[in-house]
Design an enzyme around this catalytic site. Structure first.
Site, mmCIF file in Angstrom:
data_model
loop_
_atom_site.group_PDB
_atom_site.id
_atom_site.type_symbol
_atom_site.label_atom_id
_atom_site.label_comp_id
_atom_site.label_asym_id
_atom_site.label_seq_id
_atom_site.Cartn_x
_atom_site.Cartn_y
_atom_site.Cartn_z
ATOM 1 N N LEU A 5 0.796 -1.382 0.143
ATOM 2 C CA LEU A 5 -0.053 0.150 -0.008
ATOM 3 C C LEU A 5 0.575 1.313 0.170
ATOM 4 O O LEU A 5 0.361 2.378 -0.524
ATOM 5 C CB LEU A 5 -0.905 0.001 1.115
ATOM 6 C CG LEU A 5 -1.978 -1.072 1.226
ATOM 7 C CD1 LEU A 5 -2.788 -1.082 2.467
ATOM 8 C CD2 LEU A 5 -2.846 -0.950 0.035
ATOM 9 N N ILE A 56 13.129 -0.053 5.392
ATOM 10 C CA ILE A 56 14.538 -0.493 5.410
ATOM 11 C C ILE A 56 15.016 -1.397 4.443
ATOM 12 O O ILE A 56 16.070 -1.691 4.497
ATOM 13 C CB ILE A 56 14.627 -1.407 6.503
ATOM 14 C CG1 ILE A 56 13.618 -2.527 6.514
ATOM 15 C CG2 ILE A 56 14.125 -0.677 8.047
ATOM 16 C CD1 ILE A 56 13.706 -3.914 7.789
ATOM 17 N N TYR A 92 -0.218 -11.666 14.219
ATOM 18 C CA TYR A 92 -0.684 -10.453 13.420
ATOM 19 C C TYR A 92 -2.103 -9.698 14.079
ATOM 20 O O TYR A 92 -1.991 -8.687 14.145
ATOM 21 C CB TYR A 92 -0.783 -10.933 11.798
ATOM 22 C CG TYR A 92 -1.427 -9.813 11.099
ATOM 23 C CD1 TYR A 92 -0.563 -8.730 10.772
ATOM 24 C CD2 TYR A 92 -2.511 -10.049 10.370
ATOM 25 C CE1 TYR A 92 -1.218 -7.707 9.889
ATOM 26 C CE2 TYR A 92 -2.884 -9.152 9.304
ATOM 27 C CZ TYR A 92 -2.171 -7.973 9.034
ATOM 28 O OH TYR A 92 -2.655 -6.851 8.265
#
Length: 373
Positions: free
Chosen positions: A67, A89, A195
């Site tokens: 996204l 990163i 999650y």
């Protein structure tokens, strides 16, 4: 040494003097008092007043995921190229790197992240750094660090610097005891994945920071997101992206979920539109901090039938992954997003037929699709 002490006393007297009218400015209590993390006594602050007509200064963490790149493109069109900083990163592709500001940012490095926010005068922060469902289950310690510790860093920095903070949540924030069809905004949430647990944690911490410290926290529970610009990334709903790539490349698709597994889904353009709309919504219009949003709900079988209208020879087989299937079976089948539609006017543009047509308009240069058309 006496000279140094005398210089120190002289400097102290100058700083305490208000005769010139430009002595040490007092930092408003909100600037350093709202964050639960202690600020060093010698920290320097530079306050900037933004008028309502000014564009926000935006930072997107985890920006190279599904996204982030699309959101950066949308926000740069809206607010200007240099007002939106993408960060991650990983090394970005050339087209991403040269499309606008990019910076290395590790959300586990609190000091560096805080420095980025201060030096770039960030006012809006979109926090997309996270390990997805199936990937998180394969590496729980890393998911716990990225999804929870990283969130804590972002919350503290956002509260300290009075940012408007967006953190996405997901259908994974619900569990097998949640009502599934439809799933309302507020109900039992007992997810069975790290999650999902981390997303419930984010929802509750964001709401707590809002009421405790005045943080302007905003959150949307995304359904499965489908995009032509990205490859599947380890999420349970990623079969709905993979089927298009496999249909074009090989004409064969092996699905890891049962054919009757119904899940809420959304095309990425709707997702990005909803994200911008909720961030721009007047604070007084929001009756809650976290909203469901939805567009469509379908099964792998229904999606395959729609795809076969473009690739009639597509062969679909089902080889159920028990881990992913168990995750999907604990998730909502359909979202109730009536509060979002009422409070800030959410309305989706893409249903299943429009979704498939749009995906193939981006991906469908293959001869099989040309023949089908």
């Amino acid at each position: 040494m006496p000279i140094i002490r005398n210089l120190g006393r002289a400097a102290s007297q100058l700083l305490q003097s208000s005769g010139c009218g430009c002595g040490v400015s007092l930092v408003p209590a909100r600037a350093i008092g709202v964050s639960p993390r202690q600020v060093a006594s010698d920290a320097s602050f530079h306050s900037v007043t933004f008028s309502e007509s000014d564009h926000p200064r935006v930072l997107i963490t985890g920006g190279l995921g599904q996204l982030g790149v699309g959101l950066a493109k949308l926000l740069r069109k809206r607010f200007g190229k240099n007002n939106v900083i993408l960060s991650d990163i990983r090394k970005p592709a050339d087209n991403v790197f040269y499309s606008g500001p990019f910076i290395f940012a590790d959300i586990l490095d609190y000091k560096n992240l805080r420095e980025i926010v201060v030096n770039n005068r960030i006012t809006w922060l979109f926090h997309y750094s996270a390990l997805l469902s199936a990937v998180g289950e394969a590496n729980v310690p890393l998911a716990r660090a990225v999804n929870i510790t990283g969130l804590h860093n972002v919350l503290d920095i956002a509260a300290e610097h009075n940012l408007r903070l967006f953190v996405p949540s997901t259908i994974g924030a619900f569990g097998p005891t949640s009502p599934r069809d439809p799933t309302p905004d507020i109900c039992v949430q007992r997810p069975r994945t790290i999650y999902g647990v981390s997303k419930v944690h984010a929802e509750l911490m964001g709401e707590y920071y809002h009421y405790r410290y005045g943080l302007d926290f905003r959150c949307l529970r995304y359904p499965g997101i489908i995009s032509a610009d990205s490859q599947p990334g380890g999420g349970t709903t990623d079969y709905a992206v993979k089927i298009f790539h496999d249909a074009i490349k090989s004409g064969k698709f092996k699905c890891y979920l049962r054919p009757d597994t119904r899940l809420p889904m959304m095309y990425i353009d709707d997702c990005l539109k909803a994200t911008l709309e909720v961030m721009e919504a007047p604070a007084e219009a929001l009756t809650m901090r976290t909203y469901n949003i939805n567009a469509m709900s379908f099964t792998p079988e229904e999606l395959a039938q729609e795809v076969q209208k473009y690739v009639p020879e597509l062969q679909v087989t089902y080889n159920v992954d028990q881990v992913r299937q168990a995750i999907a079976d604990s998730w909502p089948m359909n979202f109730d997003d009536s509060n979002a539609r009422r409070d800030w006017g959410w309305k989706h543009d893409y249903d299943l037929p429009e979704l498939v047509t749009t995906m193939f308009s981006y991906l469908g240069s293959d001869s099989r699709i040309a023949q089908a058309n």
